[in-house]
Design a protein around this motif. Structure first.
Motif, PDB file in Angstrom:
ATOM      1  N   VAL A   1       9.227   5.051   0.302  1.00 14.84           N
ATOM      2  CA  VAL A   1       9.085   6.505   0.227  1.00 14.84           C
ATOM      3  C   VAL A   1       7.809   6.788  -0.553  1.00 14.84           C
ATOM      4  CG1 VAL A   1      10.082   8.658  -0.610  1.00 14.84           C
ATOM      5  CG2 VAL A   1      11.576   6.861   0.293  1.00 14.84           C
ATOM      6  N   VAL A   2       6.854   7.485   0.082  1.00 12.42           N
ATOM      7  CA  VAL A   2       5.569   7.795  -0.533  1.00 12.42           C
ATOM      8  C   VAL A   2       5.597   9.241  -1.022  1.00 12.42           C
ATOM      9  CG1 VAL A   2       3.081   7.930  -0.189  1.00 12.42           C
ATOM     10  CG2 VAL A   2       4.410   6.155   0.980  1.00 12.42           C
ATOM     11  N   LEU A   3       5.352   9.415  -2.315  1.00 11.55           N
ATOM     12  CA  LEU A   3       5.366  10.742  -2.928  1.00 11.55           C
ATOM     13  C   LEU A   3       3.928  11.225  -3.080  1.00 11.55           C
ATOM     14  CD1 LEU A   3       7.941  10.006  -5.777  1.00 11.55           C
ATOM     15  CD2 LEU A   3       8.396  10.731  -3.427  1.00 11.55           C
ATOM     16  N   LEU A   4       3.582  12.310  -2.410  1.00 12.80           N
ATOM     17  CA  LEU A   4       2.212  12.807  -2.435  1.00 12.80           C
ATOM     18  C   LEU A   4       2.040  13.890  -3.516  1.00 12.80           C
ATOM     19  CD1 LEU A   4       1.442  12.685   1.363  1.00 12.80           C
ATOM     20  CD2 LEU A   4       0.679  11.112  -0.430  1.00 12.80           C
TER      21      LEU A   4
ATOM     22  N   GLU B   1      -6.195   2.844  -3.213  1.00 11.23           N
ATOM     23  CA  GLU B   1      -5.210   1.827  -3.577  1.00 11.23           C
ATOM     24  C   GLU B   1      -3.868   2.074  -2.881  1.00 11.23           C
ATOM     25  OE1 GLU B   1      -4.979  -0.665  -7.476  1.00 11.23           O
ATOM     26  OE2 GLU B   1      -3.821   1.194  -7.797  1.00 11.23           O
ATOM     27  N   LEU B   2      -3.571   3.340  -2.632  1.00 11.60           N
ATOM     28  CA  LEU B   2      -2.371   3.667  -1.862  1.00 11.60           C
ATOM     29  C   LEU B   2      -2.443   3.050  -0.476  1.00 11.60           C
ATOM     30  CD1 LEU B   2       0.271   5.177  -1.298  1.00 11.60           C
ATOM     31  CD2 LEU B   2      -1.097   7.221  -0.783  1.00 11.60           C
TER      32      LEU B   2
ATOM     33  N   GLU C   1       3.655  18.289   0.791  1.00 10.99           N
ATOM     34  CA  GLU C   1       3.412  19.688   1.118  1.00 10.99           C
ATOM     35  C   GLU C   1       2.374  19.746   2.237  1.00 10.99           C
ATOM     36  OE1 GLU C   1       4.905  22.559  -0.370  1.00 10.99           O
ATOM     37  OE2 GLU C   1       6.262  20.931  -0.949  1.00 10.99           O
ATOM     38  N   THR C   2       2.162  20.930   2.768  1.00 16.59           N
ATOM     39  CA  THR C   2       1.209  21.090   3.870  1.00 16.59           C
ATOM     40  C   THR C   2      -0.178  20.591   3.490  1.00 16.59           C
ATOM     41  OG1 THR C   2       2.434  22.994   4.732  1.00 16.59           O
ATOM     42  CG2 THR C   2       0.158  22.740   5.452  1.00 16.59           C
ATOM     43  N   SER C   3      -0.600  20.909   2.286  1.00 18.08           N
ATOM     44  CA  SER C   3      -1.930  20.474   1.856  1.00 18.08           C
ATOM     45  C   SER C   3      -2.004  18.954   1.731  1.00 18.08           C
ATOM     46  CB  SER C   3      -2.292  21.127   0.524  1.00 18.08           C
ATOM     47  OG  SER C   3      -1.353  20.781  -0.480  1.00 18.08           O
ATOM     48  N   ASP C   4      -0.900  18.326   1.319  1.00 17.43           N
ATOM     49  CA  ASP C   4      -0.859  16.860   1.274  1.00 17.43           C
ATOM     50  C   ASP C   4      -1.072  16.279   2.665  1.00 17.43           C
ATOM     51  OD1 ASP C   4      -0.271  16.460  -1.499  1.00 17.43           O
ATOM     52  OD2 ASP C   4       1.830  16.962  -1.122  1.00 17.43           O
ATOM     53  N   LEU C   5      -0.410  16.869   3.635  1.00 13.96           N
ATOM     54  CA  LEU C   5      -0.516  16.355   5.004  1.00 13.96           C
ATOM     55  C   LEU C   5      -1.917  16.564   5.559  1.00 13.96           C
ATOM     56  CD1 LEU C   5       2.932  17.516   6.415  1.00 13.96           C
ATOM     57  CD2 LEU C   5       2.291  15.251   5.599  1.00 13.96           C
ATOM     58  N   GLU C   6      -2.543  17.655   5.177  1.00 15.89           N
ATOM     59  CA  GLU C   6      -3.915  17.880   5.619  1.00 15.89           C
ATOM     60  C   GLU C   6      -4.867  16.841   5.022  1.00 15.89           C
ATOM     61  OE1 GLU C   6      -4.512  21.882   4.370  1.00 15.89           O
ATOM     62  OE2 GLU C   6      -3.513  22.756   6.127  1.00 15.89           O
ATOM     63  N   THR C   7      -4.577  16.442   3.786  1.00 21.12           N
ATOM     64  CA  THR C   7      -5.458  15.500   3.088  1.00 21.12           C
ATOM     65  C   THR C   7      -5.162  14.051   3.440  1.00 21.12           C
ATOM     66  OG1 THR C   7      -5.625  17.041   1.225  1.00 21.12           O
ATOM     67  CG2 THR C   7      -6.266  14.751   0.812  1.00 21.12           C
ATOM     68  N   TYR C   8      -3.863  13.723   3.506  1.00 16.80           N
ATOM     69  CA  TYR C   8      -3.462  12.324   3.637  1.00 16.80           C
ATOM     70  C   TYR C   8      -2.772  11.996   4.965  1.00 16.80           C
ATOM     71  CZ  TYR C   8      -3.827  12.225  -1.526  1.00 16.80           C
ATOM     72  OH  TYR C   8      -4.255  12.307  -2.819  1.00 16.80           O
ATOM     73  N   GLY C   9      -2.241  13.010   5.632  1.00 18.95           N
ATOM     74  CA  GLY C   9      -1.273  12.774   6.704  1.00 18.95           C
ATOM     75  C   GLY C   9      -1.735  11.846   7.805  1.00 18.95           C
TER      76      GLY C   9
ATOM     77  N   THR D   1      -0.239   8.080   8.287  1.00 17.24           N
ATOM     78  CA  THR D   1       0.565   7.884   9.496  1.00 17.24           C
ATOM     79  C   THR D   1       0.022   6.739  10.338  1.00 17.24           C
ATOM     80  OG1 THR D   1       1.233  10.200   9.547  1.00 17.24           O
ATOM     81  CG2 THR D   1       1.397   8.971  11.615  1.00 17.24           C
ATOM     82  N   ALA D   2      -1.289   6.638  10.427  1.00 19.37           N
ATOM     83  CA  ALA D   2      -1.896   5.565  11.213  1.00 19.37           C
ATOM     84  C   ALA D   2      -1.517   4.190  10.689  1.00 19.37           C
ATOM     85  CB  ALA D   2      -3.417   5.716  11.223  1.00 19.37           C
ATOM     86  N   VAL D   3      -1.304   4.085   9.375  1.00 18.62           N
ATOM     87  CA  VAL D   3      -0.868   2.814   8.791  1.00 18.62           C
ATOM     88  C   VAL D   3       0.637   2.631   8.960  1.00 18.62           C
ATOM     89  CG1 VAL D   3      -0.708   1.446   6.677  1.00 18.62           C
ATOM     90  CG2 VAL D   3      -2.738   2.844   7.109  1.00 18.62           C
ATOM     91  N   LEU D   4       1.392   3.670   8.635  1.00 21.41           N
ATOM     92  CA  LEU D   4       2.851   3.540   8.616  1.00 21.41           C
ATOM     93  C   LEU D   4       3.445   3.325  10.001  1.00 21.41           C
ATOM     94  CD1 LEU D   4       3.761   6.231   5.938  1.00 21.41           C
ATOM     95  CD2 LEU D   4       3.650   3.748   5.666  1.00 21.41           C
ATOM     96  N   GLU D   5       2.827   3.878  11.033  1.00 21.03           N
ATOM     97  CA  GLU D   5       3.389   3.672  12.361  1.00 21.03           C
ATOM     98  C   GLU D   5       3.222   2.223  12.833  1.00 21.03           C
ATOM     99  OE1 GLU D   5       1.484   6.618  14.720  1.00 21.03           O
ATOM    100  OE2 GLU D   5      -0.442   5.576  14.805  1.00 21.03           O
ATOM    101  N   GLN D   6       2.381   1.456  12.154  1.00 17.57           N
ATOM    102  CA  GLN D   6       2.280   0.023  12.423  1.00 17.57           C
ATOM    103  C   GLN D   6       3.304  -0.774  11.623  1.00 17.57           C
ATOM    104  OE1 GLN D   6      -1.897  -1.499  12.334  1.00 17.57           O
ATOM    105  NE2 GLN D   6      -2.405   0.624  11.875  1.00 17.57           N
ATOM    106  N   LYS D   7       3.919  -0.110  10.632  1.00 18.47           N
ATOM    107  CA  LYS D   7       4.813  -0.815   9.714  1.00 18.47           C
ATOM    108  C   LYS D   7       6.290  -0.527   9.946  1.00 18.47           C
ATOM    109  CE  LYS D   7       1.512  -2.663   7.206  1.00 18.47           C
ATOM    110  NZ  LYS D   7       1.374  -4.126   7.015  1.00 18.47           N
ATOM    111  N   ALA D   8       6.616   0.594  10.574  1.00 22.54           N
ATOM    112  CA  ALA D   8       8.017   1.019  10.629  1.00 22.54           C
ATOM    113  C   ALA D   8       8.397   1.568  11.989  1.00 22.54           C
ATOM    114  CB  ALA D   8       8.274   2.081   9.548  1.00 22.54           C
ATOM    115  N   GLY D   9       9.707   1.585  12.237  1.00 25.03           N
ATOM    116  CA  GLY D   9      10.227   2.111  13.491  1.00 25.03           C
ATOM    117  C   GLY D   9      10.496   3.604  13.464  1.00 25.03           C
ATOM    118  N   ARG D  10      10.724   4.164  12.265  1.00 19.77           N
ATOM    119  CA  ARG D  10      10.999   5.608  12.144  1.00 19.77           C
ATOM    120  C   ARG D  10      10.201   6.153  10.963  1.00 19.77           C
ATOM    121  NH1 ARG D  10      15.846   8.622   9.751  1.00 19.77           N
ATOM    122  NH2 ARG D  10      16.681   6.549   9.314  1.00 19.77           N
ATOM    123  N   LEU D  11       9.407   7.180  11.212  1.00 20.08           N
ATOM    124  CA  LEU D  11       8.602   7.818  10.181  1.00 20.08           C
ATOM    125  C   LEU D  11       9.185   9.187   9.867  1.00 20.08           C
ATOM    126  CD1 LEU D  11       4.975   7.047  11.475  1.00 20.08           C
ATOM    127  CD2 LEU D  11       6.545   5.561  10.222  1.00 20.08           C
TER     128      LEU D  11
END
Length: 527
Positions: free
Chosen positions: A270-273, A406-407, A425-433, A437-447
């Motif tokens: 679980v990643v906390l932004l 580092e994240l 939050e929305t701003s987190d997703l704009e900055t990091y999303g 996601t491009a990394v996590l979709e290679q790592k997991a079956g459900r995001l």
């Protein structure tokens, strides 16, 4: 209902062995009064052969008849009384409300696969019509659809005595695919397994299924005999990485290797932004703590790792998170073996020089105490195996990273997972999303975004799978209707006369299913 403890083989009961195994009360540890007869090698062979004999009959039945069978199983499960619920509670220490909900999920899975059978998309029907005048070479008439692999061995899970066990998702999807099942009952809830097996057998008799469509065996060591049996064509398993990997190795070493669909190990990060922690850090701490301890942490989607970027807000979150986990009560686990494994996992974390204990009372007695640890990010960056090992129970490990770079490095260091979550939050997703996601979709079956991984919806779009070691085959899922794909294989018919074709491929399309005809999806009949 009287519990006999006998194995289920080809529609009959069998107790030829002398080795007796037994269930225990999960809360007291006391032996229950039921004796179960461990299957002999001859009985394992007989069960596999019964499934093999049933296969050509069962797979040739119409999808409608198989659907009626699954619905009959669902009806039988729903009809089980309060005595059944009490028994499951006694064997697992799970509360009655949880068992009633899990039974509804189990019968619901059966009905959902009945729906899949009736709508017909599982056939994957494709037709490329003949082109006799094509130059330089003509094209023959080619038609493809899918059929069941053959008898499937299914292993019951400890943490879901109904939904991932005797009549659980692996059994439901295998039966839907046209594959008879040989079920290996889990040692932690054998009396529960007998109740459910009786329900399946009653449904099979009511709907006229072949006698060997469902078989069940008890005992230790019988699983290896089952996986190695030449009649078995696939394996479904939910459990430990060690157990799943052992089955995979056995199956691969057979003269005829077979697929093993094993759901095994996941820490579900679980990643906390940052902005989310600024806006609702205390709320996230409370919600996440509730997810960690839910069901005593005995879910394969338990959030076993929490990752955040260093900041005053993250420090405040961590303080609240630790305090909340400290307030959580101890809980009884599924069985003594699960508690022993949990305690051993905690010992390994406590002994690691790069890991600090933050919250949780010392383990004592026969209940599991919630725990919180903090690991140095270098362990994740260096691929430390202990940090990525699932500790099955109410515990989690926090990792603090210095910054965005580092994240991303830390996430790249993760092994395969069932789930990965962003609290944002929305701003987190704009900055990091996009980048995360491009990394996590290679790592997991459900995001997930702004949810918690505990709780798996049973539906068409669900994926309960992921890259190794979450599962042995990242292309599948053990929850949701796509689970049927694991037990199907494509067959192509070239220049076959219409009368010999399976119904999904006949010109008239008697089932009315959607088919890919010359590259276009249609339900139309062919002239």
């Amino acid at each position: 209902m009287q519990i006999t403890g006998q194995n289920y083989i080809g529609g009959a009961r069998s107790a030829k062995g002398e080795t007796i195994v037994y269930s225990v009360d999960a809360t007291t540890g006391e032996r229950l009064s039921y004796d179960f007869y461990q299957a002999t090698p001859e009985e394992v062979d007989a069960a596999a052969r019964a499934a093999q004999e049933a296969y050509p009959i069962y797979r040739s039945l119409s999808a409608e008849k198989r659907a009626a069978f699954l619905e009959a199983i669902a009806d039988e499960l729903d009809a089980l009384g309060d005595d059944f619920v009490q028994l499951v509670c006694q064997e697992t220490a799970l509360p009655a409300g949880r068992i009633q909900g899990e039974r509804a999920r189990t019968s619901g899975q059966m009905r959902l696969f009945a729906t899949v059978l009736r709508r017909g998309d599982f056939y994957g029907a494709r037709i490329d019509r003949a082109l006799p005048d094509r130059k330089p070479l003509p094209r023959p008439d080619l038609r493809q659809c899918r059929m069941g692999l053959g008898p499937v061995a299914v292993f019951g899970a400890s943490n879901f005595p109904l939904a991932f066990s005797t009549a659980g998702g692996d059994t439901a999807s295998a039966l839907a695919a046209g594959c008879p099942v040989v079920f290996k009952a889990h040692s932690g809830h054998m009396a529960t397994a007998e109740y459910v097996a009786n329900a399946v057998v009653r449904a099979a008799e009511r709907t006229g299924m072949p006698a060997g469509v469902f078989n069940m065996i008890y005992g230790g060591g019988v699983g290896e005999l089952l996986v190695k049996h030449p009649a078995i064509q696939a394996v479904g398993f939910t459990g430990s990485l060690r157990g799943g990997r052992a089955l995979c190795d056995m199956a691969a070493a057979r003269p005829q290797p077979i697929p093993v669909f094993a759901e095994m190990s996941s820490i579900n990060p679980v990643v906390l932004l940052p902005e989310a922690l600024k806006q609702r850090g205390d709320t996230v701490a409370n919600e996440l703590a509730a997810s960690v301890v839910l069901g005593c942490g005995q879910f394969c989607t338990n959030p076993g790792m929490v990752i955040g970027i260093r900041s005053p807000e993250f420090s405040a979150f961590l303080e609240r998170f630790a305090a909340t986990l400290n307030d959580q009560p101890a809980q009884t686990m599924l069985n003594a073996g699960t508690l022993k494994s949990y305690t051993k996992g905690l010992e390994h974390l406590n002994a690691h020089p790069g890991i600090t204990h933050l919250a949780g009372s010392a383990q004592q007695g026969n209940q599991a105490q919630p725990q919180l640890f903090k690991a140095d990010v270098s362990l994740l960056l260096s691929g430390d195996e202990l940090l990525q090992e699932e500790v099955f129970g109410p515990t989690t490990v926090v990792v603090e990273v210095a910054d965005r770079a580092e994240l991303l490095q830390a996430l790249h260091g993760l092994r395969g997972q069932l789930t990965a979550t962003l609290i944002a939050e929305t701003s987190d997703l704009e900055t990091y999303g996009a980048e995360l996601t491009a990394v996590l979709e290679q790592k997991a079956g459900r995001l997930l975004i702004n949810g918690y991984p505990t709780g798996v919806e049973v539906c068409d779009s669900m994926v309960h799978g992921g890259p190794y070691p979450a599962t042995s085959d990242a292309r599948g899922t053990s929850v949701g209707t796509l689970a049927i794909d694991r037990f199907l294989r494509p067959v192509c018919y070239q220049n076959y006369p219409d009368a010999l074709l399976p119904d999904p491929l006949k010109n008239a399309n008697p089932l009315g299913v959607a088919r890919l005809v010359n590259g276009t999806t249609t339900k139309d009949a062919l002239s």
